[in-house]
Motif scaffolding. Structure first.
Motif, PDB file in Angstrom:
ATOM      1  N   LEU A  99     -30.780 -15.005  35.489  1.00  0.00           N
ATOM      2  CA  LEU A  99     -32.134 -14.603  35.114  1.00  0.00           C
ATOM      3  C   LEU A  99     -32.671 -15.409  33.935  1.00  0.00           C
ATOM      4  O   LEU A  99     -33.858 -15.703  33.851  1.00  0.00           O
ATOM      5  CB  LEU A  99     -32.148 -13.100  34.792  1.00  0.00           C
ATOM      6  CG  LEU A  99     -33.527 -12.452  34.684  1.00  0.00           C
ATOM      7  CD1 LEU A  99     -34.354 -12.663  35.948  1.00  0.00           C
ATOM      8  CD2 LEU A  99     -33.390 -10.962  34.399  1.00  0.00           C
ATOM      9  N   GLY A 133     -31.827 -18.500  33.168  1.00  0.00           N
ATOM     10  CA  GLY A 133     -31.621 -19.935  33.355  1.00  0.00           C
ATOM     11  C   GLY A 133     -32.731 -20.618  34.129  1.00  0.00           C
ATOM     12  O   GLY A 133     -33.618 -19.964  34.674  1.00  0.00           O
ATOM     13  N   PRO A 134     -32.676 -21.968  34.188  1.00  0.00           N
ATOM     14  CA  PRO A 134     -33.727 -22.726  34.880  1.00  0.00           C
ATOM     15  C   PRO A 134     -33.864 -22.384  36.367  1.00  0.00           C
ATOM     16  O   PRO A 134     -34.907 -22.589  36.947  1.00  0.00           O
ATOM     17  CB  PRO A 134     -33.277 -24.177  34.699  1.00  0.00           C
ATOM     18  CG  PRO A 134     -32.437 -24.160  33.473  1.00  0.00           C
ATOM     19  CD  PRO A 134     -31.738 -22.833  33.486  1.00  0.00           C
ATOM     20  N   GLY A 135     -32.821 -21.865  36.996  1.00  0.00           N
ATOM     21  CA  GLY A 135     -32.904 -21.545  38.418  1.00  0.00           C
ATOM     22  C   GLY A 135     -33.294 -20.102  38.706  1.00  0.00           C
ATOM     23  O   GLY A 135     -33.121 -19.616  39.826  1.00  0.00           O
ATOM     24  N   SER A 136     -33.840 -19.422  37.697  1.00  0.00           N
ATOM     25  CA  SER A 136     -34.182 -18.005  37.867  1.00  0.00           C
ATOM     26  C   SER A 136     -35.164 -17.774  39.005  1.00  0.00           C
ATOM     27  O   SER A 136     -35.137 -16.754  39.673  1.00  0.00           O
ATOM     28  CB  SER A 136     -34.786 -17.468  36.573  1.00  0.00           C
ATOM     29  OG  SER A 136     -35.944 -18.219  36.236  1.00  0.00           O
ATOM     30  N   THR A 137     -36.040 -18.774  39.239  1.00  0.00           N
ATOM     31  CA  THR A 137     -37.089 -18.612  40.242  1.00  0.00           C
ATOM     32  C   THR A 137     -36.540 -18.343  41.633  1.00  0.00           C
ATOM     33  O   THR A 137     -37.225 -17.780  42.470  1.00  0.00           O
ATOM     34  CB  THR A 137     -37.945 -19.888  40.313  1.00  0.00           C
ATOM     35  OG1 THR A 137     -37.072 -20.997  40.489  1.00  0.00           O
ATOM     36  CG2 THR A 137     -38.732 -20.079  39.043  1.00  0.00           C
ATOM     37  N   SER A 138     -35.307 -18.755  41.875  1.00  0.00           N
ATOM     38  CA  SER A 138     -34.730 -18.593  43.211  1.00  0.00           C
ATOM     39  C   SER A 138     -34.260 -17.171  43.469  1.00  0.00           C
ATOM     40  O   SER A 138     -34.048 -16.785  44.621  1.00  0.00           O
ATOM     41  CB  SER A 138     -33.536 -19.534  43.367  1.00  0.00           C
ATOM     42  OG  SER A 138     -32.512 -19.134  42.461  1.00  0.00           O
ATOM     43  N   GLY A 139     -34.056 -16.391  42.407  1.00  0.00           N
ATOM     44  CA  GLY A 139     -33.486 -15.057  42.578  1.00  0.00           C
ATOM     45  C   GLY A 139     -32.011 -15.081  42.958  1.00  0.00           C
ATOM     46  O   GLY A 139     -31.416 -14.039  43.206  1.00  0.00           O
ATOM     47  N   PHE A 153     -28.436 -15.422  41.700  1.00  0.00           N
ATOM     48  CA  PHE A 153     -27.767 -15.319  40.405  1.00  0.00           C
ATOM     49  C   PHE A 153     -26.258 -15.346  40.602  1.00  0.00           C
ATOM     50  O   PHE A 153     -25.694 -14.462  41.241  1.00  0.00           O
ATOM     51  CB  PHE A 153     -28.199 -14.038  39.687  1.00  0.00           C
ATOM     52  CG  PHE A 153     -29.694 -13.966  39.471  1.00  0.00           C
ATOM     53  CD1 PHE A 153     -30.432 -15.108  39.197  1.00  0.00           C
ATOM     54  CD2 PHE A 153     -30.357 -12.756  39.552  1.00  0.00           C
ATOM     55  CE1 PHE A 153     -31.807 -15.054  39.006  1.00  0.00           C
ATOM     56  CE2 PHE A 153     -31.738 -12.685  39.354  1.00  0.00           C
ATOM     57  CZ  PHE A 153     -32.459 -13.841  39.080  1.00  0.00           C
ATOM     58  N   GLU A 193     -28.389 -29.875  41.114  1.00  0.00           N
ATOM     59  CA  GLU A 193     -29.419 -30.902  41.211  1.00  0.00           C
ATOM     60  C   GLU A 193     -29.046 -32.163  40.447  1.00  0.00           C
ATOM     61  O   GLU A 193     -29.399 -33.256  40.836  1.00  0.00           O
ATOM     62  CB  GLU A 193     -30.733 -30.387  40.614  1.00  0.00           C
ATOM     63  CG  GLU A 193     -31.362 -29.271  41.394  1.00  0.00           C
ATOM     64  CD  GLU A 193     -32.631 -28.762  40.738  1.00  0.00           C
ATOM     65  OE1 GLU A 193     -32.897 -29.105  39.571  1.00  0.00           O
ATOM     66  OE2 GLU A 193     -33.366 -28.028  41.395  1.00  0.00           O
TER      67      GLU A 193
END
Lengths: 418, 356
Positions: B268, B270-276, B278, B334
């Motif tokens: 939540l 971190g930079p990848g939070s948008t993906s949901g 976790f 990435e």
């Protein structure tokens, strides 16, 4: 100091600000030497308030660019004059990543990224002005997903953009708040313009054509920001959306039927007016519930409080695709009506007596506009099923207008020039 | 033009003065002032972190360490060191990264032996990354080693470096090793948008290390050498199993692998939070860690697949698909790799296969 990065300090006087003279650092990125290194170094070393200028020309990028300094303007010589090509990119999942507040991007193009074009994550005040993102080989599943991709951001301004060939959405705003998308064109993408899981968005004066679906307003489960609401879609042209869906399976947009003018999925309080929908072979306007199974108690899959009025409708629904072909056309016949609501509601009471006033679908269109409520829930409940209801006057009414969206970066300009 | 000549002349003058004042090879301990300076040093040697940098021999107070499960970076060998200023200590935390005092530095050198079957001979140092805790927060800098292996120089904008080695199976490998720029560092090293370390967590440090003075548990050693305070006495400290520890359940090994390789973004904060999606070790919501979770903004990263993890079917799982790719528009993580982590992929494959 790198010898090849020419720095020019200039004083620009902004007359609107009474007597104040504003000193702004302008950095010209040199086209000599390793352009990528020159540019990336400028993006890292820039002090807040700097204008970074890109020269004319087409430049090949090997890896992703990124900007993490606040209050920077990155400006090219125009969306056709300054081109950053990522056709040979070996690393990084987007062309340019912005993670700092107060960033203004203007007048350049990003081409052929293997991943997304320009992503802004967690940014307050991100502006895209006259930016082009394009996959130059045309629609292909191997193209990157999103063209312009602000996400988890606030105060998002997209103005005068052109996005072509995205394998998901050309202009995609996700999990954001206070959004303006205007005067832009989206062509040959799967979704032209998509507002997803977002609050307070104005989408207007745009042209979406030759996409699979022109404009989408979605809300999806299992995400940090859900419950999309307060979206206005007005004075847009969503026409000739005739590109076969080329999104990779698994993505929600892979379900969008070719020839969709506007698709609202879930969301609360969406206002649609003054748009032109025409030459969309599946349907001009679709209002639908989230169609898949999900595991999220906090998610509402239904479109609620939708207000559709004063739009114009041209030909549509003569050659439907995907679910419109398989589920809707068999019920409505051809052509599929201009506006189709799946009639999914939250239970027995609503199925028979309609949703609460605040959740109603209200439609006020010129005479002759065709409509169908597929009554999916009623159809499930009643043993003998339910036919589509086609009387548009069942949805007559008026809803209080949603407020105009303002973004902070424009409010500041407006105040200073008053 | 005149201005740039002026500036160039000035930096040359500064460089000459710097050379006169401090001979670069004569290191007498850590240079705290250099660490705290607003501008990073041009040369790694300026920090005095090593008595013999070519052989990665640290200065007094610079403590080597190792992690139970490392983050995969194209099979690079990693040499890690921690330094906290004299009179200060880091503070222990059960789940998150230890709280390091201002003035601390985490040092990580990436290196390749010519042949991984002899990992300690003919080792070529590629880059040394510093995470320095300054007053304004953590800062990341990458220093790239010269061919003579005598000095490393700051690379602000990153670099693509050709690297060749023979892998563990004896196959010749040739890769484009990518030195990250400062922003790319933050792509992983980010917690609520602030730059932050990833590795120094209790569960990764809680293992033995061969120090010059003998083998000891790292957390004990840090406590005993005043690097770390607040370690709970007598308690059983958290651990994660090593990737190849067949005594541990595959669930724990796989989740530990995903934790260190993915969860710095996929959480939540971190930079990848948008993906949901976790992937922290403690994440209990099945949908959140990928179980029958649909992709959100994966684009062609979905590979045409419906779920992040399709229980029992690795080939139908997006997680596996993206780990197996080296296409920048598809691969996960990435950044930080151009090769596939074969062993990691096999672990995740076996794990998904046995999920019901």
């Amino acid at each position: 100091m790198r010898v090849f990065t020419k720095m020019i300090v200039s004083i620009s006087v902004v007359w609107g600000l009474s007597f104040a003279a504003v000193a702004q650092l302008v950095v010209d990125v040199s086209a000599d030497g390793d352009f990528q290194e020159n540019l990336q170094e400028a993006l890292i070393l820039a002090e807040s308030g700097t204008i970074i200028q890109l020269p004319k020309g087409k430049f090949n990028m090997l890896t992703a660019l990124s900007l993490d300094v606040a209050d920077i303007t990155l400006r090219g010589a125009g969306m056709d004059a300054t081109v950053l090509s990522f056709a040979g990119q070996v690393a990084g999942s987007e062309g340019l990543l912005v993670t700092s507040d107060g960033v203004w991007l203007e007048g350049f193009a990003v081409e052929d990224t293997p991943g997304d074009g320009i992503k802004a994550k967690g940014v307050d005040r991100i502006s895209f002005k006259d930016i082009r993102v394009e996959w130059t080989n045309g629609p292909a599943a191997t193209n990157g997903a999103y063209g312009l991709y602000p996400v988890e951001s606030t105060n998002v301004l997209i103005d005068g953009a052109l996005v072509k060939g995205a394998s998901d959405a050309g202009i995609y705003v996700g999990q954001s708040q206070h959004i303006i998308v205007r005067n832009s064109r989206a062509e040959y993408n799967v979704a032209g313009i998509e507002i997803e899981n977002s609050y307070f968005a104005d989408v207007f004066n745009n042209v979406a054509m030759h996409n699979t679906g022109g404009i989408l307003v979605f809300d999806l489960p299992n995400l940090p920001q859900m419950g999309g609401h307060s979206v206005r879609v007005f004075n847009n042209k969503s026409v000739n959306n005739d590109t076969a869906n080329f999104a990779p399976e698994g993505n929600i947009v892979a379900t969008v039927p070719r020839g969709t003018g506007l698709l609202i999925m879930a969301n609360n309080n969406v206002e649609v007016f003054g748009n032109e929908f025409a030459e969309n072979a599946s349907a001009n306007v679709l209002l639908a519930a989230y169609p898949r199974e999900y595991n999220d108690d906090n998610y509402n899959p239904l479109p609620r409080g939708i207000y559709v009025y004063d739009n114009t409708y041209g030909r549509a629904g003569w050659d439907p695709d995907k679910d419109v072909k398989e589920l809707i056309a068999p019920l409505t016949g051809l052509p599929v009506p201009d506006i189709v609501w799946d009639g999914a509601v939250d239970g027995f009471w609503s199925a028979f007596f309609g949703p609460d006033e605040g959740d109603r679908i209200v439609i006020k269109e010129a005479e002759g506009t065709t409509f169908a409520n597929l009554q999916f829930v009623k159809d499930l409940i009643l043993p003998w099923g339910a036919d589509p209801a086609t009387d548009i006057t069942d949805h007559a009414g008026k809803r209080p207008p949603l407020a105009q969206v303002r973004v902070a970066q424009e409010s500041a300009i407006a105040e200073s020039t008053d | 033009m005149q201005l740039s000549i002026l500036l160039w002349g000035r930096s040359l003058a500064v460089a000459i003065i710097a050379c006169l004042c401090s001979p670069p090879l004569l290191a007498d301990g850590v240079n705290d002032a250099a660490l705290m300076a607003k501008r990073p040093a041009r040369q790694l040697s300026a920090y005095g972190l090593f008595v013999d940098a070519s052989h990665q021999q640290p200065s007094d107070g610079v403590v080597p360490y190792d992690l139970q499960v490392p983050l995969f970076t194209d099979y690079a060998k990693k040499l890690r060191f921690v330094y906290v200023p004299p009179g200060t200590t880091a503070t222990y935390d059960d789940t998150e990264v230890f709280a390091f005092p201002v003035g601390s530095v985490l040092v990580k050198t990436f290196a390749y032996p010519a042949d991984f079957r002899a990992p300690d001979t003919a080792v070529r140092l590629i880059e040394t990354r510093l995470l320095i805790h300054q007053e304004s927060g953590w800062n990341a800098w990458a220093y790239v080693w010269n061919d003579e292996q005598t000095e490393a120089t700051l690379k602000m904008a990153g670099k693509v470096l050709p690297v060749e080695f023979t892998d563990r199976q004896g196959a010749a490998q040739s890769i484009n090793y990518i030195v990250p720029n400062k922003n790319q560092c933050k792509g992983c090293h980010s917690f609520n948008r602030e730059m932050t370390p990833i590795g120094p967590k209790a569960r990764y440090l809680n293992k033995d290390f061969s120090y010059a003075g003998g083998v000891a548990n790292q957390i004990d050693h840090w406590r005993d050498h005043a690097v770390l305070a607040g370690v709970p006495a007598g308690d059983k400290l958290p651990t994660t199993p090593a990737m190849g520890d067949v005594g541990a359940t595959i669930d724990r090994r796989a989740r530990a692998y995903l934790d260190i390789n993915c969860a710095h973004c996929h959480r939540l904060e971190g930079p990848g939070s948008t993906s949901g999606l976790f992937l922290t070790y403690g994440e209990n919501n099945k949908t959140a860690w990928g179980y029958l979770k649909r992709p959100v903004a994966a684009g062609r990263g979905s590979g045409g697949l419906a779920y992040d993890i399709a229980p029992g079917d690795a080939d139908a799982s997006i997680l596996h698909f993206r780990m197996a790719s080296t296409d920048p528009g598809i691969m996960m993580p990435e950044v930080g790799r151009t090769m596939v982590d074969k062993e990691g992929l096999a672990l995740i494959r076996d794990w998904i296969k046995q999920l019901k």
